[in-house]
Scaffold this active site. Structure first.
Site, short mmCIF file in Angstrom:
data_model
loop_
_atom_site.label_atom_id
_atom_site.label_comp_id
_atom_site.label_asym_id
_atom_site.label_seq_id
_atom_site.Cartn_x
_atom_site.Cartn_y
_atom_site.Cartn_z
N ASP A 139 -35.46 -13.23 7.57
CA ASP A 139 -34.20 -13.91 7.82
C ASP A 139 -33.20 -12.85 8.29
O ASP A 139 -33.43 -11.65 8.10
CB ASP A 139 -33.73 -14.56 6.52
CG ASP A 139 -32.33 -15.11 6.63
OD1 ASP A 139 -32.05 -15.86 7.59
OD2 ASP A 139 -31.49 -14.82 5.74
N ASP A 168 -29.12 -13.36 8.57
CA ASP A 168 -27.79 -13.35 7.94
C ASP A 168 -27.92 -13.24 6.43
O ASP A 168 -28.54 -14.08 5.78
CB ASP A 168 -27.02 -14.62 8.32
CG ASP A 168 -26.75 -14.64 9.81
OD1 ASP A 168 -26.18 -13.65 10.31
OD2 ASP A 168 -27.13 -15.62 10.48
C1 XBP Z 1 -27.55 -18.44 8.73
C2 XBP Z 1 -26.70 -19.51 9.23
C3 XBP Z 1 -26.01 -19.34 10.52
C4 XBP Z 1 -24.89 -18.32 10.48
C5 XBP Z 1 -23.98 -18.48 11.66
O1 XBP Z 1 -28.48 -18.95 7.78
O2 XBP Z 1 -26.60 -20.55 8.62
O3 XBP Z 1 -25.46 -20.58 10.85
O4 XBP Z 1 -24.11 -18.49 9.31
O5 XBP Z 1 -24.67 -18.39 12.86
P1 XBP Z 1 -29.86 -18.23 7.52
P2 XBP Z 1 -24.46 -19.46 14.04
O6 XBP Z 1 -29.51 -16.84 7.06
O7 XBP Z 1 -30.50 -19.01 6.41
O8 XBP Z 1 -30.65 -18.27 8.79
O9 XBP Z 1 -22.99 -19.73 14.12
O10 XBP Z 1 -25.01 -18.77 15.26
O11 XBP Z 1 -25.20 -20.69 13.64
MG MG Z 2 -29.73 -15.90 5.23
#
Ligand code: XBP
Ligand code: MG
Length: 250
Positions: free
Chosen positions: A8, A10
């Site tokens: 993953d 973020d």
């Molecule tokens: C990450 C997200 C993303 C980011 C923002 O979740 O939910 O939406 O917060 O990015 P995970 P975007 O770590 O579970 O993948 O604005 O490009 O969606």
């Molecule tokens: Mg995440």
């Protein structure tokens, strides 16, 4: 035998949410003349919904009953999100957001040992390549055999679809994979795809329910700053998460 690591982005590779995505959303709202401001606490609540466009819609429904949606609201969300992505990638290119402890070390070790690496995230592809390029290495995106990101599948995490898509692309089954996640939505997504999952928490996700995880750690740890294990099976244990440690847990 596990030979494929699925990461993953973020909250897992870097703490991008609070100081990256959040201010980028706010900058886009300002740019469009909207008086919407997501502070640190509110953003934590909005993270319940994955996907930036989905999160904007959720906020409008939940917190802005006063807002009168224009006829072109769907397009507005797309445009706002495009502006947000531009702010975010610019932020990465200028200041940069550092990788979390142990991430570079483990990626390097796995790469040298011939493991296959892939990215499995709901964030926008441009965001991933910007982070890997600026925070990992100029050729960072090339370290990963597959980058599964964004709207590639319509159902975002906690649905298993993005993991299934990535594994199909890689041509591997779940038994060969180990996922790295930081949130309950991410963990549910990986487990629903049958992938064993290691969790590293952050301030937004510390209190999530991580039942079913292989282990829950403060972070991946470095020799001078070891991780602290948080799940009941090994609570308080300290160490460095390397391939040997992963093999022992698997
Ligand atoms: C990450 C997200 C993303 C980011 C923002 O979740 O939910 O939406 O917060 O990015 P995970 P975007 O770590 O579970 O993948 O604005 O490009 O969606
Ligand atoms: Mg995440």
């Amino acid at each position: 035998m596990v030979d494929t690591l699925l990461f993953d982005v973020d909250g897992t590779l870097a703490d991008t949410e609070r100081d990256g995505h959040r201010p980028a959303f706010n900058a886009a709202f300002r740019e469009f003349g909207l008086d919407w401001t997501w502070d640190v606490a509110l953003y934590g609540e909005l993270l319940a919904v994955t996907g930036g466009k989905e999160r904007i819609r959720y906020y409008v429904e939940r917190d802005r009953p006063d807002y009168r949606k224009p006829a072109h609201f769907d397009q507005l969300v797309v445009d706002l999100h495009k502006a947000k992505t531009a702010h975010y990638t610019r932020m990465l290119a200028t200041g940069g957001i550092p990788l979390r402890p142990g991430v570079r070390r483990l990626l390097g070790e796995a790469r040298a040992a011939g493991y296959t690496l892939a990215i499995v995230t709901t964030t926008t592809p441009d965001n991933v390549t910007a982070l890997l390029r600026h925070s990992l290495a100029p050729d960072g995106p090339d370290w990963f055999s597959v980058i599964a990101a964004g709207d590639i599948v319509p159902a975002k995490k906690p649905a298993p679809d993005i993991y299934q898509w990535a594994m199909a692309r890689l041509g591997v089954d779940a038994g060969r994979c180990l996922a790295f996640e930081d949130s309950e939505n991410g963990l549910r997504s990986a487990l629903a795809a049958g992938v064993r999952t290691l969790v590293t928490v952050n301030d937004y996700t510390r209190a999530h329910d991580f039942s079913g995880a292989l282990a829950v750690l403060s972070d991946l740890g470095e020799p001078h700053a070891p991780y602290v294990r948080l799940d009941a099976a090994g609570a308080g244990e300290r160490g460095v998460c390397d391939l040997a440690r992963l093999r022992a847990w698997l």
